[in-house]
Design a protein around this motif. Sequence first.
Motif, PDB file in Angstrom:
ATOM      1  N   PHE A 156       2.170  -5.223   7.388  1.00 14.86           N
ATOM      2  CA  PHE A 156       2.663  -4.865   5.907  1.00 14.86           C
ATOM      3  C   PHE A 156       2.448  -3.355   5.907  1.00 14.86           C
ATOM      4  O   PHE A 156       3.467  -2.911   5.434  1.00 14.86           O
ATOM      5  N   VAL A 157       1.316  -3.017   6.500  1.00 20.01           N
ATOM      6  CA  VAL A 157       1.280  -1.392   6.345  1.00 20.01           C
ATOM      7  C   VAL A 157       2.237  -0.620   7.048  1.00 20.01           C
ATOM      8  O   VAL A 157       2.949   0.182   6.291  1.00 20.01           O
ATOM      9  N   ILE A 158       2.758  -1.028   8.173  1.00 19.03           N
ATOM     10  CA  ILE A 158       3.807  -0.435   8.883  1.00 19.03           C
ATOM     11  C   ILE A 158       5.378  -0.742   8.168  1.00 19.03           C
ATOM     12  O   ILE A 158       5.934   0.257   7.747  1.00 19.03           O
ATOM     13  N   TYR A 159       5.599  -2.006   7.443  1.00 18.46           N
ATOM     14  CA  TYR A 159       6.747  -2.123   6.687  1.00 18.46           C
ATOM     15  C   TYR A 159       6.614  -1.023   5.492  1.00 18.46           C
ATOM     16  O   TYR A 159       7.638  -0.452   5.266  1.00 18.46           O
ATOM     17  N   ARG A 160       5.469  -0.967   4.876  1.00 17.45           N
ATOM     18  CA  ARG A 160       5.442  -0.073   3.455  1.00 17.45           C
ATOM     19  C   ARG A 160       5.834   1.445   3.976  1.00 17.45           C
ATOM     20  O   ARG A 160       6.362   2.021   3.429  1.00 17.45           O
ATOM     21  N   LYS A 161       5.009   1.919   5.325  1.00 17.91           N
ATOM     22  CA  LYS A 161       5.353   3.183   5.450  1.00 17.91           C
ATOM     23  C   LYS A 161       6.955   3.553   5.818  1.00 17.91           C
ATOM     24  O   LYS A 161       7.476   4.312   5.330  1.00 17.91           O
ATOM     25  N   HIS A 162       7.329   2.534   6.393  1.00 18.83           N
ATOM     26  CA  HIS A 162       8.777   2.310   6.993  1.00 18.83           C
ATOM     27  C   HIS A 162       9.635   2.538   5.587  1.00 18.83           C
ATOM     28  O   HIS A 162      10.502   3.295   5.744  1.00 18.83           O
ATOM     29  N   GLN A 166      11.909   5.576   4.486  1.00 18.34           N
ATOM     30  CA  GLN A 166      13.611   5.449   4.335  1.00 18.34           C
ATOM     31  C   GLN A 166      13.919   5.836   2.996  1.00 18.34           C
ATOM     32  O   GLN A 166      14.954   6.731   2.739  1.00 18.34           O
ATOM     33  N   SER A 167      13.171   5.504   1.843  1.00 14.17           N
ATOM     34  CA  SER A 167      13.440   5.954   0.627  1.00 14.17           C
ATOM     35  C   SER A 167      13.264   7.603   0.360  1.00 14.17           C
ATOM     36  O   SER A 167      14.012   8.156  -0.326  1.00 14.17           O
TER      37      SER A 167
END
Length: 180
Positions: A156-162, A166-167
Amino acid sequence: MEVTGNKNITAESGQDITLTCRAPNNNNIIVLEWSRADLGEKYVLVFRDERFYPEQQHPSFKNRVDLQDRQMKNGDVSLILKNVTINDTGTYECRVVQRGTKRRKRAVLDGKPISIIHLHVDPPGQTGGGTEDGSVGLIVGLIVPAVLLVASVFGFVIYRKHKQQQSQDSYQPPVELQPV
């Protein structure tokens, strides 16, 4: 003779246990018999006229029983039962005839037992709560969810950082803020 002992013993399969029995008065013991009602005509151990009688012994006890004190000093006629199994579960009775007492006939004895012991043998790994197999299961049961939880949080942490990256990369300032 009165029953001097009526005990409950629990053992784990594979243990050696002692079934205690003490004859009164320290008289010479002529006959000693350890029996279990469910064995029919056979005995756990028979001692008569200063010798053991293996032919009267139930086959499941051959080479697995002995007296704690073969001299039976002080009336100690306790039985050692080696490498117990769940098949040894049952009610054991100790009877004696001593020199100077009336001798009665059964197969050997007919008197009241002087000791009655109710033995319960647990299957291997059943006593004492945590067993090797049980603790392995418990450890696996706790580690697997913990690893999955850590992996989920990490993912989840990696997904949020990614997503955040991106944004930021795709951020275009409004037209009025863009240089011309």
